[in-house]
Every structure is written in structure tokens, then in C-alpha cells.
Design an enzyme around this catalytic site. Structure first.
Site, PDB file in Angstrom:
ATOM      1  N   ASN A 160       8.970   5.538   6.535  1.00  0.00           N
ATOM      2  CA  ASN A 160       9.059   4.015   6.590  1.00  0.00           C
ATOM      3  C   ASN A 160      10.279   3.494   6.566  1.00  0.00           C
ATOM      4  OD1 ASN A 160       8.276   5.153   3.929  1.00  0.00           O
ATOM      5  ND2 ASN A 160       8.423   2.968   3.422  1.00  0.00           N
ATOM      6  N   THR A 252     -19.663  -1.485  -0.584  1.00  0.00           N
ATOM      7  CA  THR A 252     -19.955  -1.996   0.871  1.00  0.00           C
ATOM      8  C   THR A 252     -18.836  -1.595   1.889  1.00  0.00           C
ATOM      9  OG1 THR A 252     -21.376  -3.397  -0.189  1.00  0.00           O
ATOM     10  CG2 THR A 252     -20.794  -3.830   2.113  1.00  0.00           C
ATOM     11  N   CYS A 348       6.815  -2.094  -0.135  1.00  0.00           N
ATOM     12  CA  CYS A 348       5.828  -2.019  -1.099  1.00  0.00           C
ATOM     13  C   CYS A 348       6.758  -1.784  -2.244  1.00  0.00           C
ATOM     14  CB  CYS A 348       5.144  -0.585  -0.880  1.00  0.00           C
ATOM     15  SG  CYS A 348       3.770  -0.862   0.164  1.00  0.00           S
TER      16      CYS A 348
END
Length: 410
Positions: A160, A252, A348
Site C-alpha cells: 500500500n 446482522t 491507517c
């Protein structure tokens, strides 16, 4: 003097994230309002969501050359990585391994490195594999690092920060050869988040057992990723609950995100050939302009001289330079004031003041590492944008060096 008049944004940080493609927005829209059902519910609204998730899983499976049941959706690339590393190690421990051994490369994304370090803290044996000055893993060094208790190797497909593309299929062959005489097979995981839309993602050609992808790098939604898990590979889950995603990722399902992910990956594959060609031309143009017009510029990562459609050494959209004698963070802030969005490394880790671990791993000293800027191009990038970037950044770098020189005299 350094100017502070902000211009229209020229976004050159596509390795950090990308804007939502309008096709993706349209695909997701119904699931944000009318088609809002929980895919675990057995009435029509829920069953409709489940059917559409399964369809998205099939679409992605076709692109990856994988079965639908081999794809587990997760809450982004980082969660996928954690599931891969912790899942493999904890499964090995439950199978009788007292102290599993894992191998990761020195230029992994922080998601892999921090997971590996956390596992080391839990008693797992860790080897961090060195790379050469362009960021490539040596397969012979990998063989040397393998031990009797090795259970996992994780090597990033496309870096990256410096865009290095690893020969993952060659590393997979090495591991397969090692596995011939082993009862406990070594698994190969690759973080392919930056590879999507640029490289071949066929898991069978790559020879991987586990592969991480996310949507936000390919003009899809954030906080949705996946882990490909080859049939027969067993993992322990990270998240427990209702047993969704084959019991490996309870919770979910993020239906809009999954639908958007599938659409984004579909578009990325459709545009891959033409966009790679266009971006490669722009990337090489930018590298040439910087080297010719900005003194003291050092290209970090692979040379692109031998890069071609069939032999990709560096991501088509990635450029990383160190500008000797400046601070990369200062350059970034001045560029931001002028309307340019670039990065000094991984988004990040943008809050860290430490030099990039990737640049240190390829042999840069801390000063050149902290003088680096990453420029990553995207679908909206034009030649004009790059000309403007070179012009403005060249002026800022010249002024930063002048100020630094004055400071040293005093």
C-alpha cells in the site's frame, strides 16, 4: 513565500480510499430504504435480502474463481486480516499445537503486523521476513524461515505504500513443496486490498488458502470486506453470536455494503485492462517529471523499467518519493493548503510520528523515510492534475529546503 490559497481539490490518495462509484450508489440505494430486511429473517423481506446477498457472493466468487461458500463477508479489510491470522492460529492450538509459528513480511499493512505482534504476545512464535531494497520477498529466505511448527505465512500481494507486487503464485509453489511431507499444512494468506482492480485475483492461479479484500479501495463502500477461505481450511471465529457467515462472522449482514462491494468489484474487473494502461502511462509520466524537475528526489519501491501488462512489478497507480532535506508531513500540509490530497504513507498510521516501517524495511534511513510522499492515482486523475502537482510541490520543496538551510545557519 509559501502560499495558502486553497484551490479546487486534486485528489491523489486513492490507496487510502476512493469515492463511491455512482453505479455502486444506485445498486446500494434500495437496501438503504425499501429493501431493508434482515437476511436472517424467514419472511419475504428478509428472504429477499438473503437472496440478494447470495447473488452478490456468487458474483464475487466468479471473479475470484472461488465457490460461494468460500467467501466470508467481514467489516472491512482489517477485520478480515484478523480473522485470517487469529482464526488459523487458534484453530491450530485447538488441534494440539502448543506454540504455532507464523511468518509475515516486513512490509505488511499494520493490520497484519499488529495482529502478528498481538499473537506473539499470546505466546505464538513470529518471524518477520526481510525484503530487498525494492520490497520483494525472497523465496529462498522464506524456505529458511519455515519451521516444523509453522502454520501460516502472510505476504501482502501489493504493498500500500510503495506499490511492490509480490509473486504470490511463486511463494505458493514454495509452500506447496514444503507441505508435501508435513502433516500440519502451512497455509498462505495474502492481503490483496490494494490489488483489486489492478491485478489478477483468481485464487487458484495465485495458489492462496486465504485472501483479504475490501471495497473502499475500489470505489465501493467503507467498512465492508471479505475473507476468501479455501474449502477445507478451518478457522476459529473472532465474533460469536447468531452464526451468520457459516458461523465465522456472526452479526446482522451489511446488506447495502455487500451489494455495493459486489458491484464495485464487478466494475473494477470490467475497467481493469483499460484503466491499468491509462494509469501506467500517467504514473510513468509523473515519475519522469519529478525526477527531471525536482532535485534530490528518490523513487521508493520497484523501478518501472521492466513493468508490463504481463510482468507487473509495481501497482499502475503508485508513486512514492523521498525528497531529500525536507519533512514529508510539512510538505503534505502545504500541499493540502494548495488543494492537493496526498499521503506520507499508510492512511491507517497517519497519526504516528514514526518513520514508515515499509521504507525502513527497504533500507532507507529515518530522515529519508520521513521525507517521503505517496501519490496514488485514480479514475478521475488527469495529466493536468499531475502537471499542477509537480509545479506546486516543486515550489514548496524549494522553499522548505531554503528555510531549513537558514535554520541551520542560525
Amino acid at each position: 513565500m509559501l502560499g495558502n490559497k486553497k484551490r479546487k481539490l486534486i485528489y491523489l490518495d486513492h490507496a487510502a480510499t476512493t469515492p463511491l462509484d455512482q453505479e455502486v450508489v444506485r445498486a446500494m440505494q434500495p437496501y438503504l430504504s425499501k429493501k431493508f430486511g434482515n437476511a436472517s429473517s424467514i419472511y419475504e423481506l428478509g428472504m429477499e435480502a438473503k437472496f440478494d446477498i447470495d447473488t452478490a457472493r456468487k458474483t464475487i466468487g466468479n471473479i475470484l474463481g472461488a465457490r460461494e461458500g468460500e467467501i466470508i463477508f467481514a467489516g472491512g479489510g482489517t477485520e478480515s486480516v484478523n480473522l485470517a491470522l487469529f482464526g488459523v492460529v487458534r484453530q491450530a492450538i485447538s488441534s494440539g499445537f502448543k506454540k504455532p509459528h507464523i511468518i509475515v513480511s516486513a512490509i505488511e499493512h499494520h493490520a497484519v503486523l499488529e495482529s502478528a505482534k498481538a499473537l506473539k504476545g499470546e505466546g505464538v512464535e513470529l518471524t518477520i521476513l526481510k525484503v530487498n531494497n525494492q520490497g520483494f520477498v525472497n523465496s529462498k529466505e522464506l524456505v529458511k524461515a519455515i519451521k516444523k511448527n509453522t502454520v501460516l505465512v502472510s505476504v501482502i500481494y501489493a504493498n500500500n505504500e510503495i506499490g511492490t507486487v509480490q509473486p504470490i503464485n511463486e511463494l505458493a509453489k514454495v509452500i506447496r513443496k514444503e507441505n508435501l511431507n508435513r502433516e500440519q499444512k502451512i497455509l498462505l494468506h495474502t492481503d490483496a486490498c490494494q490489488a483489486a482492480g489492478a491485478l489478477d485475483l483468481n485464487v487458484n492461479k495465485l495458489g492462496v488458502d486465504l485472501m483479504t479484500l475490501n471495497a473502499s479501495k475500489i470505489y465501493g463502500p467503507k467498512q465492508i470486506g471479505l475473507l476468501y477461505i479455501r474449502n477445507g481450511v478451518k478457522l476459529k471465529p473472532l465474533i460469536y453470536g447468531g452464526g451468520q457467515e457459516r458461523g465465522l462472522r456472526s452479526g446482522t449482514e451489511n446488506t447495502p455494503g455487500i451489494i455495493g462491494f459486489a458491484k464495485a468489484l464487478e466494475i473494477a474487473e470490467r475497467l481493469k485492462k483499460s484503466e491499468n494502461k491509462r494509469l501506467r502511462i500517467l504514473r510513468n509520466y509523473l515519475i519522469s517529471r519529478i525526477q527531471k524537475t525536482i532535485p534530490g528526489s528518490i523513487l521508493n519501491g520497484p523501478s518501472v523499467e521492466k513493468d508490463s501488462e504481463k510482468n507487473i512489478l509495481r501497482l499502475p497507480n503508485n508513486v512514492n518519493f523521498s525528497f531529500v532535506g525536507i519533512d514529508g508531513e510539512a510538505l503534505l500540509l502545504y500541499l493540502d493548503a494548495q488543494g492537493f490530497a496526498v499521503s506520507t504513507g499508510s492512511a491507517c498510521a497517519s497519526t504516528s510520528l514514526d518513520p514508515s516501517h515499509v521504507l525502513l524495511a527497504i533500507g532507507l534511513d529515518k530522515y529519508d523515510a520521513k521525507a517521503s510522499v505517496r501519490i496514488t492515482l485514480g479514475r478521475a486523475t488527469k495529466k493536468f492534475d499531475l502537471d499542477q502537482f509537480v509545479k506546486v510541490s516543486g515550489s514548496i520543496i524549494k522553499e522548505l529546503r531554503r528555510v531549513e538551510s537558514l535554520n541551520k545557519k542560525h
